[in-house]
Write a protein that holds these residues in place. Structure first.
Motif, PDB file in Angstrom:
ATOM      1  N   LEU A 250       0.847  -1.188   0.000  1.00  0.00           N
ATOM      2  CA  LEU A 250       0.000   0.000   0.000  1.00  0.00           C
ATOM      3  C   LEU A 250       0.880   1.234   0.000  1.00  0.00           C
ATOM      4  O   LEU A 250       1.564   1.518   0.973  1.00  0.00           O
ATOM      5  CB  LEU A 250      -0.904  -0.030   1.240  1.00  0.00           C
ATOM      6  N   CYS A 251       0.875   1.969  -1.122  1.00  0.00           N
ATOM      7  CA  CYS A 251       1.834   3.058  -1.341  1.00  0.00           C
ATOM      8  C   CYS A 251       1.241   4.456  -1.234  1.00  0.00           C
ATOM      9  O   CYS A 251       1.963   5.437  -1.405  1.00  0.00           O
ATOM     10  CB  CYS A 251       2.477   2.911  -2.725  1.00  0.00           C
ATOM     11  N   GLY A 252      -0.042   4.591  -0.986  1.00  0.00           N
ATOM     12  CA  GLY A 252      -0.639   5.915  -0.918  1.00  0.00           C
ATOM     13  C   GLY A 252      -0.130   6.704   0.272  1.00  0.00           C
ATOM     14  O   GLY A 252       0.331   6.132   1.267  1.00  0.00           O
ATOM     15  N   ASN A 253      -0.240   8.034   0.196  1.00  0.00           N
ATOM     16  CA  ASN A 253       0.228   8.860   1.313  1.00  0.00           C
ATOM     17  C   ASN A 253      -0.863   9.098   2.348  1.00  0.00           C
ATOM     18  O   ASN A 253      -0.683   9.855   3.295  1.00  0.00           O
ATOM     19  CB  ASN A 253       0.794  10.195   0.818  1.00  0.00           C
ATOM     20  N   SER A 254      -2.012   8.432   2.150  1.00  0.00           N
ATOM     21  CA  SER A 254      -3.124   8.535   3.086  1.00  0.00           C
ATOM     22  C   SER A 254      -3.846   7.195   3.138  1.00  0.00           C
ATOM     23  O   SER A 254      -3.864   6.440   2.157  1.00  0.00           O
ATOM     24  CB  SER A 254      -4.093   9.635   2.642  1.00  0.00           C
ATOM     25  N   LEU A 255      -4.424   6.894   4.290  1.00  0.00           N
ATOM     26  CA  LEU A 255      -5.229   5.681   4.439  1.00  0.00           C
ATOM     27  C   LEU A 255      -6.709   5.947   4.221  1.00  0.00           C
ATOM     28  O   LEU A 255      -7.512   5.025   4.166  1.00  0.00           O
ATOM     29  CB  LEU A 255      -5.014   5.080   5.838  1.00  0.00           C
ATOM     30  N   THR A 256      -7.064   7.228   4.105  1.00  0.00           N
ATOM     31  CA  THR A 256      -8.445   7.586   3.845  1.00  0.00           C
ATOM     32  C   THR A 256      -8.883   7.017   2.496  1.00  0.00           C
ATOM     33  O   THR A 256      -8.215   7.187   1.488  1.00  0.00           O
ATOM     34  CB  THR A 256      -8.627   9.111   3.839  1.00  0.00           C
ATOM     35  N   GLY A 257      -9.993   6.340   2.485  1.00  0.00           N
ATOM     36  CA  GLY A 257     -10.497   5.780   1.240  1.00  0.00           C
ATOM     37  C   GLY A 257     -10.079   4.344   0.993  1.00  0.00           C
ATOM     38  O   GLY A 257     -10.566   3.707   0.061  1.00  0.00           O
ATOM     39  N   ILE A 258      -9.164   3.804   1.817  1.00  0.00           N
ATOM     40  CA  ILE A 258      -8.768   2.399   1.690  1.00  0.00           C
ATOM     41  C   ILE A 258      -9.780   1.548   2.463  1.00  0.00           C
ATOM     42  O   ILE A 258      -9.962   1.730   3.667  1.00  0.00           O
ATOM     43  CB  ILE A 258      -7.351   2.151   2.230  1.00  0.00           C
ATOM     44  N   ASP A 259     -10.443   0.639   1.769  1.00  0.00           N
ATOM     45  CA  ASP A 259     -11.457  -0.204   2.393  1.00  0.00           C
ATOM     46  C   ASP A 259     -10.809  -1.504   2.865  1.00  0.00           C
ATOM     47  O   ASP A 259     -10.590  -2.422   2.078  1.00  0.00           O
ATOM     48  CB  ASP A 259     -12.591  -0.495   1.397  1.00  0.00           C
ATOM     49  N   PHE A 260     -10.507  -1.563   4.157  1.00  0.00           N
ATOM     50  CA  PHE A 260      -9.858  -2.756   4.697  1.00  0.00           C
ATOM     51  C   PHE A 260     -10.834  -3.911   4.913  1.00  0.00           C
ATOM     52  O   PHE A 260     -10.429  -4.987   5.322  1.00  0.00           O
ATOM     53  CB  PHE A 260      -9.125  -2.405   5.997  1.00  0.00           C
ATOM     54  N   ASN A 261     -12.116  -3.691   4.626  1.00  0.00           N
ATOM     55  CA  ASN A 261     -13.057  -4.804   4.580  1.00  0.00           C
ATOM     56  C   ASN A 261     -12.937  -5.559   3.262  1.00  0.00           C
ATOM     57  O   ASN A 261     -13.234  -6.754   3.198  1.00  0.00           O
ATOM     58  CB  ASN A 261     -14.494  -4.303   4.742  1.00  0.00           C
ATOM     59  N   LYS A 262     -12.497  -4.866   2.211  1.00  0.00           N
ATOM     60  CA  LYS A 262     -12.444  -5.467   0.884  1.00  0.00           C
ATOM     61  C   LYS A 262     -11.026  -5.814   0.431  1.00  0.00           C
ATOM     62  O   LYS A 262     -10.795  -6.890  -0.122  1.00  0.00           O
ATOM     63  CB  LYS A 262     -13.084  -4.524  -0.143  1.00  0.00           C
ATOM     64  N   LEU A 263     -10.073  -4.891   0.637  1.00  0.00           N
ATOM     65  CA  LEU A 263      -8.750  -5.062   0.048  1.00  0.00           C
ATOM     66  C   LEU A 263      -8.078  -6.379   0.432  1.00  0.00           C
ATOM     67  O   LEU A 263      -7.550  -7.077  -0.441  1.00  0.00           O
ATOM     68  CB  LEU A 263      -7.859  -3.869   0.414  1.00  0.00           C
TER      69      LEU A 263
END
Length: 366
Positions: A250-263
């Motif tokens: 996971l390389c984004g500079n934010s965790l906002t918007g990352i769905d840890f229920n799905k990914l």
């Protein structure tokens, strides 16, 4: 060759509100020790960490603060006890770490980035004397030789610089998670670090899945070499790719918007989801235990010296070309680069150049 005991650089002074207008300042170098190296800086990459530290997203730093930790330059002074083979005039690099104890079990096992006495290239006090480290938007940097890296001759300076933090930070989890032939690897976030993740994972022999919120970067991902593209705005993507990947970075500079229920669902059982994201201070990650069933979710930091050297040689041997825009270093261009990074207006990294033009007069006086 002469060298100064004071360095000159562009710093955020007095208040983080002034982060887009750094001022040129002169500041003392840290004490020179027997295994230290003085480097005259020729180029420096622009990392997301520079923005977070300059604007105060990671909290108030001790000011004035010179950021920059993707440094390329030439050796102008060597301590009497240096033994890594460096010579005066060598082109070298410095990444995001400048010190550790070099004696604990972690340092002895090529895990010095996890040493309790880790010191970042800028903004952190040294444990020995409290000197606050200053970074690479400057005339010089002084570093323990362990954290000074030889740059392969085949690498262009503008391409080598962003590898020293961004590239290294994604290479370490790729390496440690077994990226290679027969592995299916996901790269989430096709930006400054993510685009390097695609290039490196392909060079390591993996089948690469680029993962982004929309289809906006699909063409770029394909051009970079991704074998597959997943847009998480598409309905049912987690079902289509269920139980597919061996690992994800996971390389984004934010965790906002990352769905840890799905990914995590697109990982195989015992697959690894490694984040390298260090978002703004107010963000936090909350997981329910059921979201961890069958998966390994972890956070990775930087890379060891051994990993950095391996990565630089991999890039040189495979003639990998990063997507880099160069800018002559100046107050105006630092502010412009920071603003463009904040708005996502870069494909995909900046490297500051022309340090001689900006700091030449200072060097001549010293």
């Amino acid at each position: 060759m002469s060298y100064p005991e004071n360095f000159q650089g562009f710093a955020v002074v007095e208040d983080h509100k002034n982060w887009l207008k750094p001022e040129k300042v002169v500041y003392p170098a840290k004490n020179f020790n027997s295994r230290d190296v003085d480097i005259e800086i020729e180029a420096c990459g622009v990392c997301g960490s520079d923005v977070h530290c300059a604007n105060g997203n990671w909290g108030n730093m001790k000011l004035p603060l010179v950021v920059g930790h993707e440094i390329i330059g030439k050796v102008v002074r060597l301590g009497d006890e240096c033994d890594t083979g460096l010579k005066l005039g060598d082109r070298v690099g410095v990444g995001a770490q400048v010190s550790s104890c070099l004696d604990c079990s972690r340092c002895s096992s090529d895990n010095e980035q996890y040493c309790p006495k880790f010191v970042t290239t800028y903004s952190q006090p040294y444990f020995e004397d409290g000197y606050v480290s200053q970074g690479g938007y400057a005339s010089h940097v002084r570093v323990h030789e362990h954290f000074v890296l030889p740059i392969p001759e085949a690498l262009e300076t503008k391409n080598a610089a962003p590898l020293l933090c961004g590239g290294a930070t994604v290479f370490s989890p790729l390496k440690r998670n077994g990226c290679g032939p027969g592995q299916k690897v996901g790269i989430v976030g096709i930006g400054g670090i993510g685009h390097m993740g695609i290039l490196l994972a392909k060079a390591m022999g993996a089948e690469v899945y680029a993962i982004s919120r929309s289809h906006a970067k699909e063409e770029a991902a394909t051009e970079l070499g991704a074998d597959h593209y997943i847009a998480t705005e598409d309905e049912g993507w987690e079902t289509k790719y269920f139980d597919t990947l061996d690992s994800i970075v996971l390389c984004g500079n934010s965790l906002t918007g990352i769905d840890f229920n799905k990914l995590p669902k697109i990982l195989k059982v015992n697959g690894k989801l490694t984040s390298i994201s260090v978002p703004a201070q107010h963000e936090s990650l909350k997981l329910h235990p059921m979201q961890l069933l069958g998966y390994n979710i972890t956070q990775s930091a930087l890379a060891s010296r051994a990993e950095l050297i391996e990565m630089l040689n991999l890039v040189a041997d495979n003639n990998i070309k990063l997507w880099v825009e160069t800018l002559p270093i100046s107050q105006e261009n630092i502010g412009q680069a920071f603003e463009r990074m904040e708005s996502g207006d870069v494909r995909f990294r900046f490297t500051f150049t022309d340090f001689d033009k900006q700091f030449g007069e200072f060097k001549a006086k010293n």
